[in-house]
Design an enzyme around this catalytic site. Structure first.
Site, PDB file in Angstrom:
ATOM      1  N   LYS A 208      72.300 -18.452 116.149  1.00 55.83           N
ATOM      2  CA  LYS A 208      72.045 -17.594 114.982  1.00 55.83           C
ATOM      3  C   LYS A 208      70.603 -17.686 114.482  1.00 55.83           C
ATOM      4  O   LYS A 208      69.883 -18.647 114.765  1.00 55.83           O
ATOM      5  CB  LYS A 208      73.058 -17.919 113.873  1.00 55.83           C
ATOM      6  CG  LYS A 208      74.420 -17.312 114.231  1.00 55.83           C
ATOM      7  CD  LYS A 208      75.460 -17.441 113.155  1.00 55.83           C
ATOM      8  CE  LYS A 208      76.732 -16.710 113.642  1.00 55.83           C
ATOM      9  NZ  LYS A 208      77.905 -17.025 112.840  1.00 55.83           N
ATOM     10  N   ARG A 242      82.714 -22.242 117.182  1.00 55.99           N
ATOM     11  CA  ARG A 242      82.631 -20.934 117.851  1.00 55.99           C
ATOM     12  C   ARG A 242      81.255 -20.841 118.500  1.00 55.99           C
ATOM     13  O   ARG A 242      80.242 -20.783 117.796  1.00 55.99           O
ATOM     14  CB  ARG A 242      82.836 -19.820 116.821  1.00 55.99           C
ATOM     15  CG  ARG A 242      82.853 -18.418 117.423  1.00 55.99           C
ATOM     16  CD  ARG A 242      83.003 -17.374 116.330  1.00 55.99           C
ATOM     17  NE  ARG A 242      83.042 -16.044 116.885  1.00 55.99           N
ATOM     18  CZ  ARG A 242      81.972 -15.347 117.270  1.00 55.99           C
ATOM     19  NH1 ARG A 242      80.764 -15.855 117.132  1.00 55.99           N
ATOM     20  NH2 ARG A 242      82.106 -14.134 117.766  1.00 55.99           N
TER      21      ARG A 242
HETATM   22  N1  HH2 Z   1      79.999 -15.099 113.923  1.00 59.24           N
HETATM   23  C1  HH2 Z   1      79.863 -13.917 114.577  1.00 59.24           C
HETATM   24  C2  HH2 Z   1      80.990 -13.106 114.807  1.00 59.24           C
HETATM   25  N2  HH2 Z   1      82.227 -13.500 114.448  1.00 59.24           N
HETATM   26  N3  HH2 Z   1      83.649 -15.112 113.456  1.00 59.24           N
HETATM   27  C3  HH2 Z   1      83.814 -16.279 112.829  1.00 59.24           C
HETATM   28  N4  HH2 Z   1      85.037 -16.692 112.472  1.00 59.24           N
HETATM   29  N5  HH2 Z   1      82.751 -17.096 112.534  1.00 59.24           N
HETATM   30  C4  HH2 Z   1      81.464 -16.763 112.872  1.00 59.24           C
HETATM   31  O1  HH2 Z   1      80.529 -17.536 112.560  1.00 59.24           O
HETATM   32  C5  HH2 Z   1      81.262 -15.515 113.537  1.00 59.24           C
HETATM   33  C6  HH2 Z   1      82.390 -14.698 113.816  1.00 59.24           C
HETATM   34  C7  HH2 Z   1      78.513 -13.467 115.029  1.00 59.24           C
HETATM   35  O2  HH2 Z   1      78.247 -13.876 116.350  1.00 59.24           O
HETATM   36  P1  HH2 Z   1      78.372 -12.923 117.643  1.00 59.24           P
HETATM   37  O3  HH2 Z   1      79.796 -12.509 117.863  1.00 59.24           O
HETATM   38  O4  HH2 Z   1      77.741 -13.585 118.824  1.00 59.24           O
HETATM   39  O5  HH2 Z   1      77.467 -11.697 117.303  1.00 59.24           O
HETATM   40  P2  HH2 Z   1      77.809 -10.185 116.962  1.00 59.24           P
HETATM   41  O6  HH2 Z   1      78.527 -10.166 115.651  1.00 59.24           O
HETATM   42  O7  HH2 Z   1      76.449  -9.526 116.894  1.00 59.24           O
HETATM   43  O8  HH2 Z   1      78.673  -9.642 118.064  1.00 59.24           O
END
Ligand code: HH2
Length: 263
Positions: A208, A242
């Site tokens: 992040k 995660r």
């Molecule tokens: N972070 C992201 C998405 N979903 N869900 C939970 N429970 N906790 C988190 O910290 C979290 C989440 C963001 O990461 P990522 O899926 O890699 O990115 P994007 O939202 O751009 O797909």
């Protein structure tokens, strides 16, 4: 509890760290299987980016992205569906997912609660200030940890009131969702205060931007920062990490657990 590793499977063109890499279902399934070989306990399949400024995706489009991937991975690991839409969650549960990961904590589509209750599915409730389009504009808290704890307590109560079994609910402070760098650091430093809520804690720091804001690293070079923040979270009582880089997180979690076991 031994920490669990939740590996991220993004079936999106625009996720912040791996957008477009696994948009094709076959590629996403192959990636998920690789994460299982690397040691993931759970695969978190998502079809809509929640990065700051992300555009919303229609339910139909999102469902079309995730359904085949969930079906292709359901036999290999526990699968969670990262969505805020009940119709997408339902299709994913039908395809074999057993956990709904809702970054809006039931504020986007309250029907998710009844769905989880009816299906006996797990539910992750995450804190976010604002929504993905605006959340990083000017996040303000009286006390970030107290505010997040109060929010999660209220959402937990709402989910239980809607029929979801408390034992099936996990909570997440939402690192990077409507938070400055200092808010994120404080939430990690004082994560232990969220243990008072009595539910397992999910923490997602992986790749992040707060890491890059500290050391200037681009998104593809944040494994060290992801591991450091994950280990601090574990020491403070995180139960589920995660992550995108599963093999490295598994090793870090094993070491951290071994060290902390005697403490
Ligand atoms: N972070 C992201 C998405 N979903 N869900 C939970 N429970 N906790 C988190 O910290 C979290 C989440 C963001 O990461 P990522 O899926 O890699 O990115 P994007 O939202 O751009 O797909």
């Amino acid at each position: 509890m031994q920490p669990k590793i939740m590996g991220v499977v993004n079936v999106t063109p625009d996720s912040f760290s791996d957008g477009g890499l696994y948009l094709d279902a076959e590629a996403a399934i192959a990636h998920g299987k690789e994460l299982v070989r690397d040691g993931a306990d759970i695969l978190d399949v998502g079809g809509e980016s929640t990065r700051p400024g992300a555009e919303e995706v229609s339910a139909e489009e999102e469902r079309g992205r995730v359904e085949p991937v969930v079906a292709g991975l359901a036999g290999t690991a526990t699968v969670s569906i990262d969505t805020s839409k009940a119709s997408v969650a339902e299709a994913a549960l039908d395809a074999g997912a057993t956990i709904v990961n809702d970054v809006t904590a039931l504020r986007g589509d309250p029907k998710i609660a009844a769905l989880c209750a009816e299906r006996g599915a797990g539910l992750v409730l995450m804190h976010m200030q604002g929504d993905p389009r605006t959340m990083q504009v000017d996040p303000i808290y009286e006390d970030a940890v107290d505010d997040v704890r109060a929010f999660l307590a209220e959402r937990l109560e709402a989910a239980v009131a809607a029929g979801v079994e408390e034992e099936r609910i996990w909570l997440d402070p939402g690192i990077g969702f409507g938070k400055t760098v200092d808010h994120n650091l404080e939430l990690l430093r004082r994560l232990g205060e969220l243990r008072e809520l009595g539910r397992p804690l999910v923490v997602g720091t992986s790749r992040k931007s707060f890491i890059g804001k500290i050391d200037g690293s681009p998104v593809g070079e944040r494994i060290g920062g992801s591991i450091a923040s994950s280990v601090i979270a574990l020491a403070e009582g995180a139960d589920i990490l995660r992550v995108h880089d599963v093999a490295e997180a598994v090793q870090a979690a094993k070491l951290a657990t071994a060290i902390l076991a005697d403490g």
